[in-house]
Design an enzyme around this catalytic site. Sequence first.
Site, PDB file in Angstrom:
ATOM      1  N   ARG A  52     -43.868   6.838 -11.651  1.00  0.00           N
ATOM      2  CA  ARG A  52     -43.456   7.118 -10.280  1.00  0.00           C
ATOM      3  C   ARG A  52     -42.144   7.885 -10.180  1.00  0.00           C
ATOM      4  O   ARG A  52     -41.934   8.646  -9.240  1.00  0.00           O
ATOM      5  CB  ARG A  52     -43.395   5.821  -9.482  1.00  0.00           C
ATOM      6  CG  ARG A  52     -42.311   4.848  -9.912  1.00  0.00           C
ATOM      7  CD  ARG A  52     -42.486   3.509  -9.203  1.00  0.00           C
ATOM      8  NE  ARG A  52     -41.285   2.687  -9.204  1.00  0.00           N
ATOM      9  CZ  ARG A  52     -40.839   2.001 -10.260  1.00  0.00           C
ATOM     10  NH1 ARG A  52     -41.479   2.055 -11.416  1.00  0.00           N
ATOM     11  NH2 ARG A  52     -39.744   1.260 -10.166  1.00  0.00           N
ATOM     12  N   HIS A  53     -41.248   7.691 -11.143  1.00  0.00           N
ATOM     13  CA  HIS A  53     -39.953   8.357 -11.030  1.00  0.00           C
ATOM     14  C   HIS A  53     -40.089   9.861 -11.241  1.00  0.00           C
ATOM     15  O   HIS A  53     -39.478  10.652 -10.531  1.00  0.00           O
ATOM     16  CB  HIS A  53     -38.955   7.762 -12.015  1.00  0.00           C
ATOM     17  CG  HIS A  53     -38.720   6.303 -11.761  1.00  0.00           C
ATOM     18  ND1 HIS A  53     -38.405   5.818 -10.512  1.00  0.00           N
ATOM     19  CD2 HIS A  53     -38.807   5.229 -12.581  1.00  0.00           C
ATOM     20  CE1 HIS A  53     -38.289   4.502 -10.573  1.00  0.00           C
ATOM     21  NE2 HIS A  53     -38.534   4.117 -11.814  1.00  0.00           N
ATOM     22  N   CYS A  57     -13.490  15.978  -7.633  1.00  0.00           N
ATOM     23  CA  CYS A  57     -12.559  16.430  -6.594  1.00  0.00           C
ATOM     24  C   CYS A  57     -11.938  15.172  -5.989  1.00  0.00           C
ATOM     25  O   CYS A  57     -12.020  14.101  -6.600  1.00  0.00           O
ATOM     26  CB  CYS A  57     -13.257  17.330  -5.565  1.00  0.00           C
ATOM     27  SG  CYS A  57     -14.511  16.531  -4.535  1.00  0.00           S
ATOM     28  N   GLY A  58     -11.330  15.260  -4.824  1.00  0.00           N
ATOM     29  CA  GLY A  58     -10.666  14.093  -4.252  1.00  0.00           C
ATOM     30  C   GLY A  58     -11.640  12.957  -3.982  1.00  0.00           C
ATOM     31  O   GLY A  58     -11.390  11.806  -4.333  1.00  0.00           O
ATOM     32  N   GLY A  66     -15.211  13.461  -4.565  1.00  0.00           N
ATOM     33  CA  GLY A  66     -16.465  13.712  -5.296  1.00  0.00           C
ATOM     34  C   GLY A  66     -17.530  14.304  -4.377  1.00  0.00           C
ATOM     35  O   GLY A  66     -18.555  14.798  -4.842  1.00  0.00           O
ATOM     36  N   HIS A  75      -7.924  20.832  -7.764  1.00  0.00           N
ATOM     37  CA  HIS A  75      -6.551  20.354  -8.035  1.00  0.00           C
ATOM     38  C   HIS A  75      -6.436  18.833  -7.949  1.00  0.00           C
ATOM     39  O   HIS A  75      -5.685  18.227  -8.688  1.00  0.00           O
ATOM     40  CB  HIS A  75      -5.573  21.010  -7.052  1.00  0.00           C
ATOM     41  CG  HIS A  75      -5.987  20.857  -5.622  1.00  0.00           C
ATOM     42  ND1 HIS A  75      -7.001  21.609  -5.066  1.00  0.00           N
ATOM     43  CD2 HIS A  75      -5.581  20.004  -4.640  1.00  0.00           C
ATOM     44  CE1 HIS A  75      -7.183  21.252  -3.806  1.00  0.00           C
ATOM     45  NE2 HIS A  75      -6.340  20.269  -3.530  1.00  0.00           N
ATOM     46  N   GLY A  98     -17.346  16.872  -1.806  1.00  0.00           N
ATOM     47  CA  GLY A  98     -17.432  18.326  -1.633  1.00  0.00           C
ATOM     48  C   GLY A  98     -17.959  19.029  -2.871  1.00  0.00           C
ATOM     49  O   GLY A  98     -18.830  19.912  -2.791  1.00  0.00           O
TER      50      GLY A  98
END
Length: 149
Positions: free
Chosen positions: A132-133, A64-65, A67, A8, A69
Amino acid sequence: MIVLANDHAGIGLKREIAGLLDELQLPYKDLGTNSPESTDYPLWGYWAARTVKSGECDKGIVICGTGVGISLSANKVKGIRCVVCSDCYSAKMSREHNNANMLALGARVVGPDLAKMIVRVWLETPFEEGGRHQKRVDMIMGIEQGKEY
Ligand code: RB5
């Protein structure tokens, strides 16, 4: 195809991001929520992550509020590397170095213009294949599979 999902708190910012994707002519699937009623962010993170894991969507953007959670829940799905970004540098590096396949945004943290810049740079930056990445991303995925170091 890009999956969008949010709780929300993320509806307004999700609409801004959807507008940007329309402008960029990038196809997306909006899972919701589009209702202002309070809802549980783990569900939306999980549902979005499932579509990336299955290959139905290549990338996901979840909101989300904070990011936080929604990224934590998305990251519980195997194969997902979801990053919360509030700046463009981290967004770019999360693609170049970490091959992040999901981006989380905090609607109560970043304003719409910054969020759109973050999304743009995140979508346009390729992973630096090989070297390496790749080895380090493979190590992350190894930990997920129970590998011990
Ligand atoms: C909802 O109030 C809020 O907790 C949620 O949007 C998110 O910020 C959680 O991490």
